[in-house]
Write a protein that holds these residues in place. Structure first.
Motif, PDB file in Angstrom:
ATOM      1  N   ASN A   1      82.984   7.393 -59.071  1.00 21.61           N
ATOM      2  CA  ASN A   1      83.177   8.669 -58.382  1.00 21.61           C
ATOM      3  C   ASN A   1      83.099   9.764 -59.439  1.00 21.61           C
ATOM      4  O   ASN A   1      84.075  10.052 -60.132  1.00 21.61           O
ATOM      5  CB  ASN A   1      84.532   8.675 -57.673  1.00 21.61           C
ATOM      6  N   LYS A   2      81.905  10.348 -59.580  1.00 25.37           N
ATOM      7  CA  LYS A   2      81.680  11.325 -60.654  1.00 25.37           C
ATOM      8  C   LYS A   2      82.527  12.568 -60.489  1.00 25.37           C
ATOM      9  O   LYS A   2      83.014  13.133 -61.471  1.00 25.37           O
ATOM     10  CB  LYS A   2      80.196  11.705 -60.723  1.00 25.37           C
ATOM     11  N   SER A   3      82.675  13.026 -59.271  1.00 23.26           N
ATOM     12  CA  SER A   3      83.426  14.267 -59.063  1.00 23.26           C
ATOM     13  C   SER A   3      84.892  14.092 -59.472  1.00 23.26           C
ATOM     14  O   SER A   3      85.525  15.015 -59.980  1.00 23.26           O
ATOM     15  CB  SER A   3      83.328  14.735 -57.616  1.00 23.26           C
ATOM     16  N   ALA A   4      85.410  12.889 -59.263  1.00 22.86           N
ATOM     17  CA  ALA A   4      86.801  12.610 -59.637  1.00 22.86           C
ATOM     18  C   ALA A   4      86.911  12.067 -61.055  1.00 22.86           C
ATOM     19  O   ALA A   4      88.026  11.838 -61.548  1.00 22.86           O
ATOM     20  CB  ALA A   4      87.423  11.617 -58.662  1.00 22.86           C
ATOM     21  N   LYS A   5      85.772  11.802 -61.684  1.00 21.82           N
ATOM     22  CA  LYS A   5      85.748  11.185 -63.019  1.00 21.82           C
ATOM     23  C   LYS A   5      86.577   9.889 -63.000  1.00 21.82           C
ATOM     24  O   LYS A   5      87.476   9.670 -63.832  1.00 21.82           O
ATOM     25  CB  LYS A   5      86.241  12.137 -64.100  1.00 21.82           C
ATOM     26  N   HIS A   6      86.242   9.058 -62.057  1.00 15.58           N
ATOM     27  CA  HIS A   6      87.012   7.828 -61.831  1.00 15.58           C
ATOM     28  C   HIS A   6      86.062   6.674 -61.538  1.00 15.58           C
ATOM     29  O   HIS A   6      85.073   6.829 -60.817  1.00 15.58           O
ATOM     30  CB  HIS A   6      87.960   8.029 -60.639  1.00 15.58           C
ATOM     31  N   LEU A   7      86.363   5.525 -62.141  1.00 25.29           N
ATOM     32  CA  LEU A   7      85.636   4.326 -61.758  1.00 25.29           C
ATOM     33  C   LEU A   7      86.610   3.181 -61.550  1.00 25.29           C
ATOM     34  O   LEU A   7      87.748   3.221 -62.040  1.00 25.29           O
ATOM     35  CB  LEU A   7      84.548   3.950 -62.768  1.00 25.29           C
ATOM     36  N   SER A   8      86.145   2.210 -60.770  1.00 20.37           N
ATOM     37  CA  SER A   8      87.000   1.068 -60.489  1.00 20.37           C
ATOM     38  C   SER A   8      86.161  -0.204 -60.490  1.00 20.37           C
ATOM     39  O   SER A   8      84.959  -0.181 -60.190  1.00 20.37           O
ATOM     40  CB  SER A   8      87.728   1.234 -59.152  1.00 20.37           C
ATOM     41  N   LEU A   9      86.811  -1.285 -60.853  1.00 19.21           N
ATOM     42  CA  LEU A   9      86.194  -2.614 -60.844  1.00 19.21           C
ATOM     43  C   LEU A   9      86.899  -3.447 -59.774  1.00 19.21           C
ATOM     44  O   LEU A   9      88.125  -3.565 -59.807  1.00 19.21           O
ATOM     45  CB  LEU A   9      86.350  -3.277 -62.207  1.00 19.21           C
ATOM     46  N   HIS A  10      86.115  -3.983 -58.845  1.00 20.38           N
ATOM     47  CA  HIS A  10      86.648  -4.836 -57.798  1.00 20.38           C
ATOM     48  C   HIS A  10      86.210  -6.264 -58.061  1.00 20.38           C
ATOM     49  O   HIS A  10      85.014  -6.514 -58.294  1.00 20.38           O
ATOM     50  CB  HIS A  10      86.147  -4.384 -56.418  1.00 20.38           C
ATOM     51  N   ILE A  11      87.150  -7.179 -57.979  1.00 22.01           N
ATOM     52  CA  ILE A  11      86.841  -8.605 -58.138  1.00 22.01           C
ATOM     53  C   ILE A  11      87.270  -9.296 -56.839  1.00 22.01           C
ATOM     54  O   ILE A  11      88.445  -9.282 -56.473  1.00 22.01           O
ATOM     55  CB  ILE A  11      87.603  -9.219 -59.330  1.00 22.01           C
ATOM     56  N   VAL A  12      86.263  -9.864 -56.143  1.00 18.89           N
ATOM     57  CA  VAL A  12      86.550 -10.513 -54.871  1.00 18.89           C
ATOM     58  C   VAL A  12      85.711 -11.796 -54.736  1.00 18.89           C
ATOM     59  O   VAL A  12      84.485 -11.696 -54.832  1.00 18.89           O
ATOM     60  CB  VAL A  12      86.210  -9.591 -53.670  1.00 18.89           C
ATOM     61  N   PRO A  13      86.304 -12.962 -54.468  1.00 16.71           N
ATOM     62  CA  PRO A  13      87.739 -13.197 -54.515  1.00 16.71           C
ATOM     63  C   PRO A  13      88.193 -13.434 -55.957  1.00 16.71           C
ATOM     64  O   PRO A  13      87.423 -13.923 -56.783  1.00 16.71           O
ATOM     65  CB  PRO A  13      87.882 -14.480 -53.690  1.00 16.71           C
ATOM     66  N   SER A  14      89.404 -13.119 -56.252  1.00 17.71           N
ATOM     67  CA  SER A  14      89.933 -13.324 -57.608  1.00 17.71           C
ATOM     68  C   SER A  14      90.198 -14.812 -57.833  1.00 17.71           C
ATOM     69  O   SER A  14      90.618 -15.538 -56.921  1.00 17.71           O
ATOM     70  CB  SER A  14      91.241 -12.540 -57.797  1.00 17.71           C
TER      71      SER A  14
END
Lengths: 114, 117
Positions: B67-80
């Motif tokens: 999310n460039k506007s929020a300067k945020h990134l996330s990593l999703h791991i499914v299924p863990s």
């Protein structure tokens, strides 16, 4: 596969000793980096080099120096080791004009200064 | 000045559930982001990356969102899975900014992920 090797996995030194950490990569990468990893602080860049005999300071260069006499080898030198230099030291390499700036890491050297 | 921040030092998840690791950055020159995984006594290994021209990149069980506007990134791991238990580092670079970045990466503090069987 890129291989980055570090000369020692574990090292114990005394305060005031001169310490050499060696790193060798076998993929003809131009860039080489030295980091230290400490809990809660992540990986912090000490020095890096983008060519033989070239070096640039990273974020925490104080107390360290480096040497790059050959493209494949990058050495980190602690001129006079101190207890606050006890840490995990990681070497990495990458292509100068890579598509992704992906760095390849060695296994690390756990240095303890007593 | 911490330009890349991972505000959660640790995360505990049950096997089979989703793991979400977060990362924030402050430098608007960053345009390429990478996630690394590190097991104890080993060097970090590259996991997945994303360019600023995308908002999502997927590789098997791993997805990174930007999310460039929020300067945020996330990593999703499914299924863990229990084998995912490791320290995860977010890293950022100014890949397309030109100049003399020499491939430098700026790393976050890391998040310790524990996946319980």
């Amino acid at each position: 596969d890129v291989k980055v090797t570090q000369s020692s996995r574990y090292l114990v030194k005394r305060t005031g000793e001169k310490v050499f950490l060696e790193c060798v990569q076998d993929m003809d990468h131009e860039n080489m980096f030295w980091y230290r990893q400490d809990p809660g602080l992540g990986l912090r860049l000490i020095y890096f080099s983008y060519d033989v005999k070239m070096k640039e300071k990273g974020d925490i260069p104080e107390g360290y120096s480096v040497s790059r006499e050959k493209k494949e080898r990058f050495s980190l030198i602690l001129e006079s080791a101190s207890t606050n230099q006890t840490s995990m030291y990681l070497c990495a390499s990458s292509l100068l004009a890579g598509a992704s700036n992906e760095q390849f890491f060695g296994p690390g050297t756990r240095l303890t200064v007593l | 000045d911490q330009q890349v921040k991972q505000n959660s030092p640790s995360l505990s998840v049950q096997e089979g559930r989703i793991s979400i690791l977060n990362c924030d950055y402050t430098n608007s020159m960053f345009d390429y982001f990478l996630w690394y995984k590190k097991y104890p006594a080993e060097g970090p290994t590259f996991l997945i990356s994303i360019s600023s021209i995308k908002d999502k990149n997927e590789d098997g069980r791993f997805t990174v969102f930007l999310n460039k506007s929020a300067k945020h990134l996330s990593l999703h791991i499914v299924p863990s899975q229990p084998g995912d238990s490791a320290v995860y580092f977010c890293a950022a670079s100014a890949l397309y900014a030109g100049g003399t970045s020499y491939g430098k990466l700026t790393f976050g503090q890391g998040t310790i992920l524990t996946v319980h069987p």
